[in-house]
Design a protein around this motif. Structure first.
Motif, mmCIF file in Angstrom:
data_model
loop_
_atom_site.group_PDB
_atom_site.id
_atom_site.type_symbol
_atom_site.label_atom_id
_atom_site.label_comp_id
_atom_site.label_asym_id
_atom_site.label_seq_id
_atom_site.Cartn_x
_atom_site.Cartn_y
_atom_site.Cartn_z
ATOM 1 N N HIS A 33 2.605 -4.663 0.679
ATOM 2 C CA HIS A 33 1.369 -4.743 -0.093
ATOM 3 C C HIS A 33 1.170 -6.163 -0.624
ATOM 4 O O HIS A 33 2.142 -6.916 -0.837
ATOM 5 C CB HIS A 33 1.406 -3.761 -1.261
ATOM 6 C CG HIS A 33 1.411 -2.319 -0.835
ATOM 7 N ND1 HIS A 33 0.261 -1.577 -0.707
ATOM 8 C CD2 HIS A 33 2.426 -1.488 -0.491
ATOM 9 C CE1 HIS A 33 0.563 -0.346 -0.321
ATOM 10 N NE2 HIS A 33 1.870 -0.272 -0.184
ATOM 11 N N GLU B 293 -3.795 -4.263 -7.235
ATOM 12 C CA GLU B 293 -2.965 -3.100 -6.914
ATOM 13 C C GLU B 293 -2.282 -2.559 -8.168
ATOM 14 O O GLU B 293 -1.167 -2.058 -8.125
ATOM 15 C CB GLU B 293 -1.940 -3.447 -5.842
ATOM 16 C CG GLU B 293 -2.564 -3.784 -4.511
ATOM 17 C CD GLU B 293 -1.635 -3.552 -3.331
ATOM 18 O OE1 GLU B 293 -1.939 -2.678 -2.515
ATOM 19 O OE2 GLU B 293 -0.612 -4.254 -3.258
ATOM 20 N N ASP C 95 0.994 4.672 -3.138
ATOM 21 C CA ASP C 95 -0.182 4.001 -2.603
ATOM 22 C C ASP C 95 -1.420 4.865 -2.822
ATOM 23 O O ASP C 95 -1.671 5.818 -2.088
ATOM 24 C CB ASP C 95 0.025 3.728 -1.110
ATOM 25 C CG ASP C 95 -1.070 2.813 -0.559
ATOM 26 O OD1 ASP C 95 -1.948 2.418 -1.343
ATOM 27 O OD2 ASP C 95 -1.034 2.500 0.649
ATOM 28 N N TYR D 179 -4.520 3.269 -3.260
ATOM 29 C CA TYR D 179 -5.501 2.182 -3.265
ATOM 30 C C TYR D 179 -6.922 2.697 -3.077
ATOM 31 O O TYR D 179 -7.840 2.302 -3.796
ATOM 32 C CB TYR D 179 -5.145 1.186 -2.161
ATOM 33 C CG TYR D 179 -5.847 -0.143 -2.293
ATOM 34 C CD1 TYR D 179 -5.303 -1.152 -3.082
ATOM 35 C CD2 TYR D 179 -7.037 -0.397 -1.636
ATOM 36 C CE1 TYR D 179 -5.932 -2.378 -3.207
ATOM 37 C CE2 TYR D 179 -7.682 -1.619 -1.757
ATOM 38 C CZ TYR D 179 -7.127 -2.601 -2.543
ATOM 39 O OH TYR D 179 -7.771 -3.820 -2.675
#
Length: 283
Positions: free
Chosen positions: A57, A101, A110, A112
């Motif tokens: 990431h 993030e 995750d 996102y």
């Protein structure tokens, strides 16, 4: 514009903060453009950075850049303005990558493009708002401006007795904490610069899901019902407007996770029951 920049930025010593602010905005915009193109599977664009099954990431690069920028600023001797400005810019780039993030750090997974991922955009907006206020010359509560005659930063206003100053500082910070505990994040943070916001936020009813509401509002109490009413009638339209702006800038967060969807359905059902109240007896 040149004279205004020289007067407001250069003469006040805010050039490093300005470079941080610009680097932060540019990096956030470019990062969102990049991830939206990757998500759209555009053939001529880049792909996610993978090492085997590991997805690296961009928060990783952000942490490294923040470390480089922070250490460089500490190691730069006084009088060397150029390295300090570069360090502030590097720190701004790293901060944008990290806050983009923020939801990943918060949830340790995750999210996102999920609903929880909106927390990252909220964190970026808060950082931009606070940095913008500092850049315009606003000072956190308890601090005064720059003394014209000495050119040095004044921590205490010489016209106010220290006891009055300390009392005002304690009161304002306490009200800011109460406002934040009531779930009014924007009001509390802006109130650190404009105390009127925390005066209003501290006395008004808390948001239903806030720590203050959980501690002080019973589910069947009048205050809790009033909080739910305000949330549905006033705050939900504002949230929808904020989400629309966020999606225009940062893309749609439409990957709703199963557990989040179930929690959302349960919350909405409970709120409808609380607002409608008990049904009158029939017969």
């Amino acid at each position: 514009m040149g004279d205004l920049f020289a007067h407001r930025i250069l003469d006040t010593g805010r050039l490093p903060l300005f470079c941080f602010f610009v680097a932060f905005i540019v990096t956030f915009v470019l990062t969102r453009v990049n991830v939206r193109l990757i998500r759209a599977n555009v053939g001529w664009w880049f792909r996610n950075l993978q090492t085997g099954d590991l997805h690296i990431h961009h928060v990783v690069f952000g942490v490294v850049l923040m470390l480089v920028g922070g250490v460089t600023s500490f190691a730069t001797p006084d009088g060397y303005d150029a390295p300090y400005v570069v360090a502030a810019s590097v720190f701004g780039i790293g901060s944008a990558l990290v806050l983009d993030e923020f939801a990943l750090i918060l949830h340790l997974r995750d999210v996102y493009w999920a609903e929880e991922g909106r927390a990252s955009v909220d964190a970026v907006f808060v950082a931009l708002a606070l940095t913008g206020l500092l850049l315009l010359g606003a000072r956190p509560v308890g601090f005064t401006g720059v003394e014209e005659d000495s050119g040095k930063e004044s921590l205490l206003n010489p016209l106010i007795p220290p006891s009055i100053y300390l009392l005002s500082l304690v009161v304002n910070l306490s009200l800011a904490v109460v406002t934040l505990l009531k779930g009014k994040i924007w009001t509390g943070l802006i109130g650190l610069f404009v105390p009127l916001f925390v005066y209003v936020g501290a006395v008004r009813v808390a948001r239903p899901g806030s720590p203050w509401a959980r501690w002080h509002y019973q589910p069947d109490s009048r205050r809790y019902r009033r909080a739910l009413h305000r949330e549905v009638r006033f705050r939900y339209p504002l949230i929808r407007g904020k989400i629309w702006v966020q999606e225009v800038i940062a893309g749609r967060h439409d990957l709703i996770l199963a557990d989040h969807l179930q929690r959302q359905r349960t919350r909405l059902r409970d709120e409808r029951k609380s607002i409608s109240g008990p049904r009158p007896p029939t017969g």
